[in-house]
Design a protein around this motif. Structure first.
Motif, PDB file in Angstrom:
ATOM      1  N   ALA A  88       0.831  -1.201   0.000  1.00 18.67           N
ATOM      2  CA  ALA A  88       0.000   0.000   0.000  1.00 18.67           C
ATOM      3  C   ALA A  88       0.866   1.252   0.000  1.00 18.67           C
ATOM      4  O   ALA A  88       0.726   2.134   0.828  1.00 18.67           O
ATOM      5  N   GLY A  89       1.788   1.308  -0.964  1.00 17.16           N
ATOM      6  CA  GLY A  89       2.569   2.516  -1.174  1.00 17.16           C
ATOM      7  C   GLY A  89       1.781   3.447  -2.076  1.00 17.16           C
ATOM      8  O   GLY A  89       0.548   3.413  -2.105  1.00 17.16           O
ATOM      9  N   SER A  90       2.477   4.245  -2.839  1.00 21.78           N
ATOM     10  CA  SER A  90       1.781   5.236  -3.661  1.00 21.78           C
ATOM     11  C   SER A  90       0.870   4.586  -4.705  1.00 21.78           C
ATOM     12  O   SER A  90      -0.323   4.899  -4.769  1.00 21.78           O
TER      13      SER A  90
ATOM     14  N   GLY B  78      -8.185   7.493   5.621  1.00 20.25           N
ATOM     15  CA  GLY B  78      -8.514   7.175   4.236  1.00 20.25           C
ATOM     16  C   GLY B  78      -7.345   7.480   3.321  1.00 20.25           C
ATOM     17  O   GLY B  78      -6.254   7.836   3.766  1.00 20.25           O
ATOM     18  N   ALA B  79      -7.577   7.319   2.040  1.00 20.37           N
ATOM     19  CA  ALA B  79      -6.553   7.577   1.030  1.00 20.37           C
ATOM     20  C   ALA B  79      -6.792   8.950   0.416  1.00 20.37           C
ATOM     21  O   ALA B  79      -7.887   9.249  -0.046  1.00 20.37           O
ATOM     22  N   GLN B  80      -5.772   9.763   0.431  1.00 20.99           N
ATOM     23  CA  GLN B  80      -5.837  11.103  -0.157  1.00 20.99           C
ATOM     24  C   GLN B  80      -5.056  11.070  -1.467  1.00 20.99           C
ATOM     25  O   GLN B  80      -3.843  10.849  -1.457  1.00 20.99           O
TER      26      GLN B  80
ATOM     27  N   GLY C 118      -0.154   1.342  -4.984  1.00 18.73           N
ATOM     28  CA  GLY C 118      -1.123   0.445  -4.374  1.00 18.73           C
ATOM     29  C   GLY C 118      -2.279   1.194  -3.745  1.00 18.73           C
ATOM     30  O   GLY C 118      -3.444   0.803  -3.871  1.00 18.73           O
ATOM     31  N   THR C 119      -1.968   2.289  -3.075  1.00 16.11           N
ATOM     32  CA  THR C 119      -3.014   3.086  -2.430  1.00 16.11           C
ATOM     33  C   THR C 119      -3.925   3.740  -3.458  1.00 16.11           C
ATOM     34  O   THR C 119      -5.152   3.741  -3.310  1.00 16.11           O
ATOM     35  N   ILE C 120      -3.356   4.288  -4.522  1.00 15.80           N
ATOM     36  CA  ILE C 120      -4.166   4.917  -5.571  1.00 15.80           C
ATOM     37  C   ILE C 120      -5.072   3.890  -6.238  1.00 15.80           C
ATOM     38  O   ILE C 120      -6.289   4.109  -6.374  1.00 15.80           O
ATOM     39  N   ILE C 121      -4.516   2.759  -6.634  1.00 11.97           N
ATOM     40  CA  ILE C 121      -5.314   1.728  -7.301  1.00 11.97           C
ATOM     41  C   ILE C 121      -6.400   1.216  -6.364  1.00 11.97           C
ATOM     42  O   ILE C 121      -7.566   1.069  -6.748  1.00 11.97           O
ATOM     43  N   GLY C 122      -6.034   0.952  -5.109  1.00 15.48           N
ATOM     44  CA  GLY C 122      -7.008   0.464  -4.137  1.00 15.48           C
ATOM     45  C   GLY C 122      -8.120   1.460  -3.874  1.00 15.48           C
ATOM     46  O   GLY C 122      -9.294   1.093  -3.783  1.00 15.48           O
ATOM     47  N   ALA C 123      -7.767   2.724  -3.761  1.00 17.67           N
ATOM     48  CA  ALA C 123      -8.779   3.756  -3.514  1.00 17.67           C
ATOM     49  C   ALA C 123      -9.736   3.873  -4.693  1.00 17.67           C
ATOM     50  O   ALA C 123     -10.957   3.974  -4.504  1.00 17.67           O
ATOM     51  N   LEU C 124      -9.212   3.855  -5.906  1.00 16.59           N
ATOM     52  CA  LEU C 124     -10.071   3.983  -7.085  1.00 16.59           C
ATOM     53  C   LEU C 124     -10.972   2.768  -7.268  1.00 16.59           C
ATOM     54  O   LEU C 124     -12.145   2.901  -7.629  1.00 16.59           O
TER      55      LEU C 124
ATOM     56  N   THR D 242      -3.802  13.176  -4.689  1.00 17.31           N
ATOM     57  CA  THR D 242      -3.617  14.540  -5.186  1.00 17.31           C
ATOM     58  C   THR D 242      -2.842  14.491  -6.487  1.00 17.31           C
ATOM     59  O   THR D 242      -2.110  13.545  -6.751  1.00 17.31           O
ATOM     60  N   GLY D 243      -3.007  15.506  -7.279  1.00 16.46           N
ATOM     61  CA  GLY D 243      -2.348  15.563  -8.579  1.00 16.46           C
ATOM     62  C   GLY D 243      -3.395  15.767  -9.644  1.00 16.46           C
ATOM     63  O   GLY D 243      -4.311  16.575  -9.479  1.00 16.46           O
ATOM     64  N   PHE D 244      -3.290  15.003 -10.745  1.00 16.55           N
ATOM     65  CA  PHE D 244      -4.260  15.107 -11.839  1.00 16.55           C
ATOM     66  C   PHE D 244      -5.670  14.806 -11.327  1.00 16.55           C
ATOM     67  O   PHE D 244      -6.639  15.415 -11.729  1.00 16.55           O
ATOM     68  N   ILE D 245      -5.754  13.828 -10.422  1.00 18.86           N
ATOM     69  CA  ILE D 245      -7.018  13.476  -9.764  1.00 18.86           C
ATOM     70  C   ILE D 245      -6.916  13.929  -8.320  1.00 18.86           C
ATOM     71  O   ILE D 245      -5.897  13.704  -7.668  1.00 18.86           O
ATOM     72  N   LYS D 246      -7.945  14.530  -7.809  1.00 17.05           N
ATOM     73  CA  LYS D 246      -7.987  14.924  -6.404  1.00 17.05           C
ATOM     74  C   LYS D 246      -9.186  14.239  -5.768  1.00 17.05           C
ATOM     75  O   LYS D 246     -10.326  14.529  -6.109  1.00 17.05           O
ATOM     76  N   LYS D 247      -8.900  13.299  -4.842  1.00 11.59           N
ATOM     77  CA  LYS D 247      -9.968  12.536  -4.199  1.00 11.59           C
ATOM     78  C   LYS D 247      -9.555  12.166  -2.786  1.00 11.59           C
ATOM     79  O   LYS D 247      -8.370  12.038  -2.479  1.00 11.59           O
TER      80      LYS D 247
END
Length: 79
Positions: free
Chosen positions: A8-10, A43-45, A12-18, A47-52
């Motif tokens: 759950a690094g950068s 939760g997962a924050q 893994g966290t992005i893919i998991g959150a989406l 940021t960048g092109f997508i902000k969620k």
């Protein structure tokens, strides 16, 4: 369908959150207990092109009890 993301690094966290946001049942698995605690509390924050901000479920390997249909392995290769 149960999905595990090991690492759950950068990425893994992005893919998991989406995937979670898309309605999938996802567990983020990470050996770093502080990271797991922070993900569960905050939760997962993204940021960048997508902000969620997405509420996620994170576990350490010792907490695993379920079987998964799909496992994504997103770890670093220490060469």
């Amino acid at each position: 369908m149960r999905i595990a993301i090991v690492g759950a690094g950068s990425l893994g966290t992005i893919i998991g959150a989406l995937l979670t946001e898309g309605g999938q049942n996802v567990d983020l698995i990470d050996a770093n207990e502080e990271n797991v605690k922070a993900l569960n509390e905050n939760g997962a924050q993204i940021t960048g092109f997508i902000k969620k901000h997405v509420k996620v479920n994170a576990l350490t390997p010792e907490q695993l009890e379920d079987k998964y249909d799909i496992v994504f392995l997103l770890t670093k290769d220490d060469v």
